[in-house]
Design a protein around this motif. Structure first.
Motif, PDB file in Angstrom:
ATOM      1  N   SER A 179       0.843  -1.204   0.000  1.00 39.57           N
ATOM      2  CA  SER A 179       0.000   0.000   0.000  1.00 39.57           C
ATOM      3  C   SER A 179       0.879   1.256   0.000  1.00 39.57           C
ATOM      4  O   SER A 179       0.552   2.243  -0.661  1.00 39.57           O
ATOM      5  N   HIS A 180       1.999   1.213   0.715  1.00 32.68           N
ATOM      6  CA  HIS A 180       2.932   2.343   0.738  1.00 32.68           C
ATOM      7  C   HIS A 180       3.495   2.603  -0.661  1.00 32.68           C
ATOM      8  O   HIS A 180       3.520   3.756  -1.123  1.00 32.68           O
ATOM      9  N   ILE A 181       3.915   1.563  -1.348  1.00 27.76           N
ATOM     10  CA  ILE A 181       4.496   1.717  -2.686  1.00 27.76           C
ATOM     11  C   ILE A 181       3.449   2.231  -3.680  1.00 27.76           C
ATOM     12  O   ILE A 181       3.704   3.182  -4.425  1.00 27.76           O
ATOM     13  N   VAL A 182       2.275   1.618  -3.680  1.00 24.39           N
ATOM     14  CA  VAL A 182       1.224   2.035  -4.614  1.00 24.39           C
ATOM     15  C   VAL A 182       0.837   3.494  -4.364  1.00 24.39           C
ATOM     16  O   VAL A 182       0.762   4.300  -5.300  1.00 24.39           O
ATOM     17  N   LEU A 183       0.629   3.842  -3.107  1.00 21.80           N
ATOM     18  CA  LEU A 183       0.213   5.211  -2.805  1.00 21.80           C
ATOM     19  C   LEU A 183       1.344   6.226  -2.997  1.00 21.80           C
ATOM     20  O   LEU A 183       1.080   7.398  -3.263  1.00 21.80           O
ATOM     21  N   SER A 184       2.603   5.773  -2.898  1.00 25.07           N
ATOM     22  CA  SER A 184       3.714   6.699  -3.171  1.00 25.07           C
ATOM     23  C   SER A 184       3.766   7.054  -4.657  1.00 25.07           C
ATOM     24  O   SER A 184       4.289   8.112  -5.013  1.00 25.07           O
ATOM     25  N   ILE A 185       3.218   6.222  -5.493  1.00 21.06           N
ATOM     26  CA  ILE A 185       3.106   6.534  -6.921  1.00 21.06           C
ATOM     27  C   ILE A 185       1.890   7.442  -7.152  1.00 21.06           C
ATOM     28  O   ILE A 185       1.976   8.443  -7.866  1.00 21.06           O
ATOM     29  N   VAL A 186       0.790   7.116  -6.503  1.00 23.65           N
ATOM     30  CA  VAL A 186      -0.439   7.898  -6.632  1.00 23.65           C
ATOM     31  C   VAL A 186      -0.247   9.327  -6.124  1.00 23.65           C
ATOM     32  O   VAL A 186      -0.804  10.280  -6.681  1.00 23.65           O
ATOM     33  N   ILE A 187       0.571   9.490  -5.080  1.00 24.16           N
ATOM     34  CA  ILE A 187       0.699  10.803  -4.451  1.00 24.16           C
ATOM     35  C   ILE A 187       1.434  11.814  -5.332  1.00 24.16           C
ATOM     36  O   ILE A 187       1.241  13.024  -5.181  1.00 24.16           O
ATOM     37  N   ILE A 188       2.219  11.352  -6.263  1.00 16.94           N
ATOM     38  CA  ILE A 188       2.985  12.278  -7.108  1.00 16.94           C
ATOM     39  C   ILE A 188       2.059  13.256  -7.840  1.00 16.94           C
ATOM     40  O   ILE A 188       2.184  14.476  -7.661  1.00 16.94           O
ATOM     41  N   PRO A 189       1.112  12.773  -8.656  1.00 13.91           N
ATOM     42  CA  PRO A 189       0.247  13.756  -9.333  1.00 13.91           C
ATOM     43  C   PRO A 189      -0.665  14.507  -8.369  1.00 13.91           C
ATOM     44  O   PRO A 189      -0.999  15.671  -8.615  1.00 13.91           O
ATOM     45  N   LEU A 190      -1.067  13.862  -7.279  1.00 15.01           N
ATOM     46  CA  LEU A 190      -1.939  14.549  -6.320  1.00 15.01           C
ATOM     47  C   LEU A 190      -1.236  15.753  -5.701  1.00 15.01           C
ATOM     48  O   LEU A 190      -1.812  16.845  -5.616  1.00 15.01           O
ATOM     49  N   VAL A 191       0.002  15.566  -5.255  1.00 17.04           N
ATOM     50  CA  VAL A 191       0.758  16.680  -4.672  1.00 17.04           C
ATOM     51  C   VAL A 191       0.980  17.764  -5.722  1.00 17.04           C
ATOM     52  O   VAL A 191       0.779  18.959  -5.452  1.00 17.04           O
ATOM     53  N   LEU A 192       1.382  17.357  -6.909  1.00 15.78           N
ATOM     54  CA  LEU A 192       1.678  18.352  -7.946  1.00 15.78           C
ATOM     55  C   LEU A 192       0.434  19.142  -8.362  1.00 15.78           C
ATOM     56  O   LEU A 192       0.493  20.358  -8.556  1.00 15.78           O
ATOM     57  N   LYS A 193      -0.708  18.462  -8.487  1.00 19.45           N
ATOM     58  CA  LYS A 193      -1.957  19.157  -8.835  1.00 19.45           C
ATOM     59  C   LYS A 193      -2.380  20.090  -7.704  1.00 19.45           C
ATOM     60  O   LYS A 193      -2.749  21.248  -7.948  1.00 19.45           O
ATOM     61  N   THR A 194      -2.349  19.610  -6.482  1.00 22.28           N
ATOM     62  CA  THR A 194      -2.749  20.427  -5.334  1.00 22.28           C
ATOM     63  C   THR A 194      -1.856  21.656  -5.232  1.00 22.28           C
ATOM     64  O   THR A 194      -2.334  22.778  -5.014  1.00 22.28           O
ATOM     65  N   TYR A 195      -0.567  21.448  -5.390  1.00 28.10           N
ATOM     66  CA  TYR A 195       0.411  22.530  -5.344  1.00 28.10           C
ATOM     67  C   TYR A 195       0.147  23.540  -6.469  1.00 28.10           C
ATOM     68  O   TYR A 195       0.200  24.755  -6.261  1.00 28.10           O
ATOM     69  N   THR A 196      -0.157  23.038  -7.660  1.00 28.46           N
ATOM     70  CA  THR A 196      -0.416  23.894  -8.821  1.00 28.46           C
ATOM     71  C   THR A 196      -1.627  24.796  -8.586  1.00 28.46           C
ATOM     72  O   THR A 196      -1.599  25.975  -8.930  1.00 28.46           O
TER      73      THR A 196
END
Length: 177
Positions: free
Chosen positions: A119-136
């Protein structure tokens, strides 16, 4: 001057590229071993500490924004992004100089470990676009949309940071000396 819509479109393209390229590059580099280089066995506790610090700073960022301290919030989130990049570099460096450590636990704890790890590995991939979109959205001044995305991004990023520490604590007894 470029419109917000055009800047957002360009940033979205960049986010898509980064969100695809980073996991692929990490996966490819994970299989690369640098010959005749000393194992960087000192890195796992450091990057586990970075994960722990990221979790604390994420909570601090939420605390700051709820109290109207926008600049503190921004600085804490920037620090979390920087720490996440530092973690990624150390993680890659460690795995390019060391063989993966097999988990030595047995019974139920083994299944718990693998559940947390996967779950950590899968979500560490998912979090990349989420952080970047939220930041944007914050960068573009679209704070209403930023808040909506942050309600999804924050708990996932926090989970990834905390489980990074948990995975380290569970596997650390099995690291080679």
């Amino acid at each position: 001057m470029e419109s917000i819509a055009i800047r957002e479109k360009r940033l979205n393209r960049l986010i898509t590229v980064v969100s695809i390229v980073v996991p692929i590059v990490v996966a490819l580099l994970f299989g690369v071993k640098i010959p005749n280089v000393e194992r960087l066995g000192f890195l796992p506790p450091i990057y586990a500490a970075i994960n722990g610090l990221t979790a604390l700073l994420l909570c601090g960022a939420v605390w700051a924004i709820r109290r109207g301290k926008r600049k503190w919030h921004q600085n804490l989130v920037n620090a979390c992004v920087g720490l996440s990049l530092l973690f990624l570099l150390m993680y890659i460096a460690y795995h390019m100089t060391s063989e993966s450590t097999p988990f030595g636990g047995e019974g139920l704890v083994k299944y718990v470990y693998y559940f947390i790890l996967v779950s950590h590995i899968v979500l560490s991939i998912v979090i990349i676009p989420l952080v970047l979109k939220t930041y944007t959205f914050a960068y573009l001044g679209k704070f209403k949309v930023h808040r909506k995305w942050a309600t999804i991004t924050f708990p996932i990023w926090l989970y990834v940071a905390i489980t990074g520490v948990v995975v380290y604590l569970m596997i650390s007894p099995y690291y080679p000396v």
